[in-house]
Write a protein that holds these residues in place. Structure first.
Motif, PDB file in Angstrom:
ATOM      1  N   SER A 260      -0.806   4.390 -14.294  1.00  0.00           N
ATOM      2  CA  SER A 260      -0.821   4.158 -12.838  1.00  0.00           C
ATOM      3  C   SER A 260       0.264   4.849 -12.135  1.00  0.00           C
ATOM      4  O   SER A 260       0.118   4.788 -10.692  1.00  0.00           O
ATOM      5  CB  SER A 260      -0.897   2.540 -12.469  1.00  0.00           C
ATOM      6  OG  SER A 260       0.519   2.050 -12.734  1.00  0.00           O
ATOM      7  N   THR A 261       1.140   5.480 -12.664  1.00  0.00           N
ATOM      8  CA  THR A 261       2.223   6.176 -11.954  1.00  0.00           C
ATOM      9  C   THR A 261       2.135   7.821 -11.785  1.00  0.00           C
ATOM     10  O   THR A 261       2.701   8.242 -11.334  1.00  0.00           O
ATOM     11  CB  THR A 261       3.388   5.905 -12.336  1.00  0.00           C
ATOM     12  OG1 THR A 261       3.732   6.221 -13.534  1.00  0.00           O
ATOM     13  CG2 THR A 261       3.796   4.332 -12.349  1.00  0.00           C
TER      14      THR A 261
ATOM     15  N   TYR B   5       1.002  -2.959  -8.411  1.00  0.00           N
ATOM     16  CA  TYR B   5       1.569  -3.776  -7.370  1.00  0.00           C
ATOM     17  C   TYR B   5       2.358  -4.919  -7.656  1.00  0.00           C
ATOM     18  O   TYR B   5       3.244  -5.418  -7.190  1.00  0.00           O
ATOM     19  CB  TYR B   5       0.613  -3.839  -6.411  1.00  0.00           C
ATOM     20  CG  TYR B   5       0.103  -2.866  -5.420  1.00  0.00           C
ATOM     21  CD1 TYR B   5       0.957  -2.127  -4.773  1.00  0.00           C
ATOM     22  CD2 TYR B   5      -1.091  -2.534  -5.350  1.00  0.00           C
ATOM     23  CE1 TYR B   5       0.506  -1.065  -3.995  1.00  0.00           C
ATOM     24  CE2 TYR B   5      -1.711  -1.425  -4.574  1.00  0.00           C
ATOM     25  CZ  TYR B   5      -0.949  -0.484  -3.824  1.00  0.00           C
ATOM     26  OH  TYR B   5      -1.153   0.401  -3.087  1.00  0.00           O
ATOM     27  N   SER B   6       1.602  -5.839  -8.838  1.00  0.00           N
ATOM     28  CA  SER B   6       2.117  -6.781  -9.059  1.00  0.00           C
ATOM     29  C   SER B   6       3.506  -6.624  -9.820  1.00  0.00           C
ATOM     30  O   SER B   6       4.277  -7.267  -9.766  1.00  0.00           O
ATOM     31  CB  SER B   6       1.207  -7.493 -10.368  1.00  0.00           C
ATOM     32  OG  SER B   6       1.794  -8.666 -11.123  1.00  0.00           O
TER      33      SER B   6
ATOM     34  N   ASP C 169      -3.599   3.223  -5.395  1.00  0.00           N
ATOM     35  CA  ASP C 169      -3.992   1.974  -4.567  1.00  0.00           C
ATOM     36  C   ASP C 169      -5.140   1.049  -5.488  1.00  0.00           C
ATOM     37  O   ASP C 169      -5.373  -0.003  -4.972  1.00  0.00           O
ATOM     38  CB  ASP C 169      -4.423   2.381  -3.113  1.00  0.00           C
ATOM     39  CG  ASP C 169      -3.627   2.667  -2.118  1.00  0.00           C
ATOM     40  OD1 ASP C 169      -2.467   2.044  -2.274  1.00  0.00           O
ATOM     41  OD2 ASP C 169      -3.904   3.065  -1.162  1.00  0.00           O
ATOM     42  N   THR C 170      -5.562   2.004  -6.484  1.00  0.00           N
ATOM     43  CA  THR C 170      -6.622   1.109  -7.206  1.00  0.00           C
ATOM     44  C   THR C 170      -6.119   0.173  -8.318  1.00  0.00           C
ATOM     45  O   THR C 170      -6.726  -0.626  -8.878  1.00  0.00           O
ATOM     46  CB  THR C 170      -7.619   2.098  -7.910  1.00  0.00           C
ATOM     47  OG1 THR C 170      -7.054   3.111  -8.612  1.00  0.00           O
ATOM     48  CG2 THR C 170      -8.329   2.940  -6.744  1.00  0.00           C
TER      49      THR C 170
ATOM     50  N   ARG D  14       0.828  -1.204  -0.071  1.00  0.00           N
ATOM     51  CA  ARG D  14      -0.042   0.135  -0.308  1.00  0.00           C
ATOM     52  C   ARG D  14       0.965   1.236  -0.137  1.00  0.00           C
ATOM     53  O   ARG D  14       1.791   1.055   0.450  1.00  0.00           O
ATOM     54  CB  ARG D  14      -0.875  -0.015   1.166  1.00  0.00           C
ATOM     55  CG  ARG D  14      -0.184   0.229   2.523  1.00  0.00           C
ATOM     56  CD  ARG D  14      -1.086   0.082   3.825  1.00  0.00           C
ATOM     57  NE  ARG D  14      -0.542   0.081   5.013  1.00  0.00           N
ATOM     58  CZ  ARG D  14      -0.377   1.223   5.689  1.00  0.00           C
ATOM     59  NH1 ARG D  14      -0.916   2.393   5.275  1.00  0.00           N
ATOM     60  NH2 ARG D  14       0.246   1.447   6.785  1.00  0.00           N
ATOM     61  N   TRP D  15       0.388   2.313  -0.363  1.00  0.00           N
ATOM     62  CA  TRP D  15       1.172   3.531  -0.509  1.00  0.00           C
ATOM     63  C   TRP D  15       0.719   4.281   0.900  1.00  0.00           C
ATOM     64  O   TRP D  15      -0.456   4.362   1.456  1.00  0.00           O
ATOM     65  CB  TRP D  15       0.700   4.449  -1.815  1.00  0.00           C
ATOM     66  CG  TRP D  15       1.199   3.834  -2.992  1.00  0.00           C
ATOM     67  CD1 TRP D  15       0.676   2.993  -3.667  1.00  0.00           C
ATOM     68  CD2 TRP D  15       2.623   3.926  -3.718  1.00  0.00           C
ATOM     69  NE1 TRP D  15       1.405   2.426  -4.941  1.00  0.00           N
ATOM     70  CE2 TRP D  15       2.777   3.092  -4.665  1.00  0.00           C
ATOM     71  CE3 TRP D  15       3.703   4.782  -3.276  1.00  0.00           C
ATOM     72  CZ2 TRP D  15       3.658   2.980  -5.547  1.00  0.00           C
ATOM     73  CZ3 TRP D  15       4.884   4.568  -3.875  1.00  0.00           C
ATOM     74  CH2 TRP D  15       4.850   3.740  -5.134  1.00  0.00           C
TER      75      TRP D  15
END
Length: 340
Positions: A337-338, A168-169, A162-163, A146-147
């Motif tokens: 996503s970044t 994350y993977s 987080d969505t 998590r961030w």
């Protein structure tokens, strides 16, 4: 009063295990015309191995061993990744300036990430952090995936990032496989340089205020070092501030430990700084009084007879296997996503 040297001979020497690190630092600036807009630095065990800036647009090897062992495909890939990172962070700093309602002035966005590897336990760890205008902005809690927002303006970024489960993977794969895989290769390639052992030079002197004494160790390699203040032989846990290990710029490191102690306390007790480093036996520096001024008397540990090695039972954490990774030694995720 002359400084008195006291020789402490240690019968038992505890071996050190070394923690290696691979780090990348990205910096994007706004409002500084005389400075490269973007810069990237890669470091292994605190030593710069590659460098890139947006003015030259070239990835420059800073160690002979990395230039010797890696082919043109590697340097082409590193150059492409640096350019992608520059484009992404330029958009990021634009978004943050709008969020902070900033229309002018100098602003800096930094990204720092990497991994560490304990060469004895084989345990690895990773981290990723962002800073904006010299303050923490957001960081990745890798254990809980998590961030963590460090500022109110980062909450929006945290909720967005987080969505993205795919992000994350990819980060899990990078920190548990790619990063440590390349770190081990770099350590192997640069072993003659990274594996050298240079003992520290240790000194004790008064701090800027009269109620402090500073123990300073410098010119040592590798960077792992322990610094302890003792009062009449007893280890002190309070009134001691141990700083970070900092690079000297020549491949060696420095560190300091500051002790808060009044002139009256210095007269009542003996204060000694103990410095332990993998290069040899511990070094002790005793704070003494000479002509009314504190000085450091260097006391180096000696070995009587054969060096006695003791085995240490270590409770090891579960190992993370570094599987063979692809060519990318950096975190290559610069997708939607970044963006903050």
């Amino acid at each position: 009063m002359q400084a008195v040297l006291k020789l402490v001979c240690l019968l038992i020497y505890f071996p050190y295990n070394v923690t290696h690190s691979l780090q990348y630092f990205y910096t994007i600036t706004s409002g500084i015309s005389s400075f490269p807009e973007f810069g990237a630095v890669g470091m292994v065990d605190g030593e710069v191995i590659i460098q890139y800036d947006s003015n030259t647009r070239n990835v420059v090897p800073r160690q002979a061993w990395i230039k010797e062992h890696l082919d043109q495909e590697y340097w082409k890939s590193e150059k492409e990744l640096a350019w992608i990172a520059k484009v992404a962070l330029k958009e990021d700093i634009r978004i943050l300036k709008e969020r902070f309602n900033q229309t002018e002035g100098v602003h800096v966005l930094q990204r720092r990430y990497g991994c560490e590897w304990d060469d004895e336990s084989d345990v690895t760890s990773g981290y990723e952090q962002y800073g904006y205008d010299g303050e923490d902005f957001i960081s990745l809690d890798l254990n809980n995936m998590r961030w963590v927002a460090a500022k109110p303006q980062a909450i929006l970024t945290r909720n967005k990032w987080d969505t993205y489960e795919s992000s994350y993977s990819s980060r899990t794969q990078y920190f548990t496989q790619n990063c440590c895989y390349w770190l081990k290769k770099y350590v192997q390639y640069g072993n003659s340089t990274l594996g050298r052992k240079v003992p520290p030079r240790v000194s004790v002197f008064l701090g800027r205020i009269s109620f402090s004494a500073v123990c300073h160790a410098t010119d040592f390699h590798p960077k792992g070092i322990n610094m302890t203040w003792r009062r009449d032989g007893e280890k002190m846990h309070e009134d001691v501030d141990v700083g970070e290990t900092l690079p000297n710029g020549d491949g060696t490191f420095q560190k300091r430990a500051e002790l808060t102690v009044s002139p009256e306390e210095r007269k009542r007790s003996q204060y000694t700084c103990e410095v332990e480093h993998i290069s040899g036996e511990p070094t002790l520096v005793t704070l003494t009084e000479e002509e009314g001024k504190p000085v450091g008397a260097i006391i180096t540990g000696c070995v009587i007879g054969a060096l006695v090695l003791t085995s240490i039972c270590l409770v090891k954490k579960k190992k993370r296997e570094c599987k063979k990774a692809n060519h990318c030694d950096r975190d290559c995720d610069y997708s939607e996503s970044t963006k903050p």
